[in-house]
Enzyme design. Structure first.
Site, PDB file in Angstrom:
ATOM      1  N   ARG A   1      31.019  20.804 -29.292  1.00  0.00           N
ATOM      2  CA  ARG A   1      30.836  21.902 -30.257  1.00  0.00           C
ATOM      3  C   ARG A   1      29.377  22.345 -30.358  1.00  0.00           C
ATOM      4  NH1 ARG A   1      35.191  21.318 -28.919  1.00  0.00           N
ATOM      5  NH2 ARG A   1      37.068  20.990 -30.183  1.00  0.00           N
TER       6      ARG A   1
ATOM      7  N   SER B   1      41.159  24.368 -36.793  1.00  0.00           N
ATOM      8  CA  SER B   1      40.874  22.980 -37.147  1.00  0.00           C
ATOM      9  C   SER B   1      39.604  22.930 -37.993  1.00  0.00           C
ATOM     10  CB  SER B   1      40.692  22.143 -35.879  1.00  0.00           C
ATOM     11  OG  SER B   1      40.413  20.803 -36.203  1.00  0.00           O
TER      12      SER B   1
ATOM     13  N   GLU C   1      33.920  21.629 -38.905  1.00  0.00           N
ATOM     14  CA  GLU C   1      33.756  22.376 -37.666  1.00  0.00           C
ATOM     15  C   GLU C   1      33.620  23.866 -37.971  1.00  0.00           C
ATOM     16  OE1 GLU C   1      36.686  23.414 -33.947  1.00  0.00           O
ATOM     17  OE2 GLU C   1      36.464  21.300 -34.483  1.00  0.00           O
TER      18      GLU C   1
END
Length: 535
Positions: free
Chosen positions: A409, A459, A529
């Site tokens: 990420r 998510s 996230e």
């Protein structure tokens, strides 16, 4: 012999006049900033007359409208929050008075607000001795230096007078820069005032473009408040700079972000831009850089939570105008606005495997490149050969796989503020039917396990090392837990969903509760996230 004093209306047996003092706030922008203060007062008097407000008349040998004006602006200096007070013989509703004044005025003289104030309040001319100015320069303002002292020479009736101004005496706080904007506050004093245009004439190399009074204060202002106002004005400068580049349909002020995010949450962005070409993107980035305005790039609006209060700065959407996908041999070339689903379909049709993992990720290639999107043991870095980006300095560059420094990420482009324009993916030849079968299998798994039917950002949490965030949340007993309209999904506890009417504050509070609960029960830190803007 003592001079006789005039008698009041009560002493003469009359009825004292009842007047209502209406304070009007207006803006003086564009070419009308070249009006003298006298011309401006005449215009505003005519506006009041055309608005047919019941204005009061002064008594005496030369009766005229009972009206008073705020501190005068020098010729060539505009004002965003100027004031005048008009006395009325009848109390007209504030909204009605404002509407009538705007109908009687011109766009360059917009009336912003009306409110009644006590008749004995401080005179408008001296009510706000602190004026904040934003000066647009032809160079970065941070490199400019204000003089310590200024000598001003004036000639009146054949007499020449010279006065020295010690600049620091008129500055309640240190000036600051926003790109090419120099922002400072000047205090008007009984013994005299330092004019902003005169001050800037003594700043070497400033190359002054415009001077605007963006705020007035009755007392020395708080710097944070001034900075907030200056940042808002900087956005209007960006909008003005882009008028010849983007049509009104592609540049909108106050655009609600709730209609541009998959969470369906978010307040207004100062300015929302939709470029149609790389040149447009360069122009938007250059304008934001010139005025030190924050720039946020958006694709589909997934993986994003925007504050209920909105977003300071410019949001730039790379959408349908940047959605082209083409195939050459084993390579897929995709623009930043192409959805992951569209790229997956194009690759499948061409018999190229490797992007199936991304077929259900609700986002674009640009976002996938920035955050190294991944799912089901696949990630963007595994298939990307290079990306074409625009640097913060405005250069179009090609970033190789190694230079991108992708990790979980994360990417170099995200770290350095690059705007991804397109990507080159190198895939593996395979049978189209076999590729489609894998896509269908992943789609079925997503549909059965993830709350795709409800608004979310995807998510919510990053995967903590050695754990799965969804399993930790489930084992904490938080399935279905709700704060306001935000809820831990019943279907997949790794998702926070908008169960109806959720606010960003609801989502933030729920995320914090989840983090705290998991930490207390398992001693594991989990991190969002989802990108959070405007907090």
């Amino acid at each position: 012999m003592a001079k006789p004093q005039p008698k009041s209306a009560i002493e003469l047996g009359g009825v004292p006049e009842v007047l209502y003092r209406l304070r009007v706030e207006y803006a003086q922008i564009g070419r009308v900033s070249m009006l003298s203060h006298l011309d401006m007062t005449h215009y505003l008097e005519r506006t009041v007359r055309r608005a047919k407000l019941p204005f009061a008349i002064t008594h005496g040998f030369s009766p005229h409208m009972k009206i008073a004006f705020g501190g005068a602006l020098p010729v060539g200096v505009g004002g965003l929050h100027e004031i005048f007070d008009v006395f009325l013989t009848e109390r007209v509703p504030e909204e009605e008075a404002l509407r009538a004044l705007n109908e009687a005025s011109v766009p360059a003289f917009p009336m912003l607000s009306c409110r009644y104030i006590p008749r004995k309040d401080t005179a408008a001319s001296v009510a706000f001795p602190f004026g904040v100015y934003a000066v647009e320069c032809g160079v970065p303002a941070a490199q400019l230096q204000l003089p310590q002292d200024i000598e001003v020479t004036r000639e009146k009736k054949g007499k020449v007078k010279t006065r020295t101004f010690h600049v620091a005496d008129y500055l309640p706080f240190e000036p600051f820069a926003l790109g090419n904007l120099l922002v400072f506050c000047l205090q008007a004093k009984p013994e005299g005032s330092l004019r902003p245009d005169v001050l800037m004439q003594h700043v070497e190399g400033a190359n002054v473009q415009t001077v605007m009074r963006i705020a007035q204060y009755a007392e020395a202002p708080i710097v944070d408040d001034v900075r907030e106002r200056a940042q808002a004005y900087a956005v209007t400068c960006v909008q003005r700079a882009l008028r010849d580049v983007l049509p009104a349909t592609r540049m909108r002020a106050g655009e609600l972000m709730s209609v541009h995010t998959t969470f369906q949450i978010g307040g207004p962005a100062d300015l929302y831009c939709v470029p149609a070409s790389v040149e447009d993107v360069q122009a938007v980035c250059a304008a934001c850089r010139a005025y030190d305005v924050p720039l946020h790039v958006i694709g589909c609006g997934s993986n994003l939570l925007v504050s209920d209060a909105g977003l300071r700065g410019v949001v730039m959407e790379l959408g349908s105008a940047f959605s082209q996908v083409s195939v050459e041999g084993a390579c897929v070339f995709a623009q930043a606005g192409a959805t992951n689903e569209a790229v997956s379909q194009a690759a499948c049709a061409a018999g190229l495997a490797g992007y199936e993992f991304a077929s259900g990720i609700p986002g674009t290639v640009g976002g996938a490149a920035i955050m190294n999107a991944g799912a089901y043991d696949g990630e963007f870095a595994q298939v990307a050969e290079e990306v074409t980006c625009l640097t913060p300095e405005g250069q179009v560059v090609t970033v190789s796989h190694d230079e991108a420094c992708w990790s979980y990420r994360h990417s170099m482009m995200d770290e350095r503020g690059y705007v991804v324009l397109s990507a080159k993916l190198r895939l593996t030849p395979d049978d189209s039917a076999a590729i489609q079968a894998r896509v269908d299998d992943l789609t079925e798994r997503r549909t059965s396990k993830q709350p795709l039917e409800m608004p979310s950002a995807g998510s919510t949490f990053k995967r903590p090392e050695g754990y799965f965030a969804g399993k930790l949340i489930q084992d904490s007993g938080l399935r279905g837990y709700r704060i306001g309209g935000a809820q831990v999904s019943e279907k997949h506890t790794g998702f926070v969903v908008n169960a109806g009417g959720a606010t960003a504050a609801d989502v933030q509070a729920l995320i914090a509760h989840i983090q705290r609960t998991v930490r207390e029960q398992f001693g594991v830190e989990i991190h969002p996230e989802v990108r959070m803007w405007g907090f």
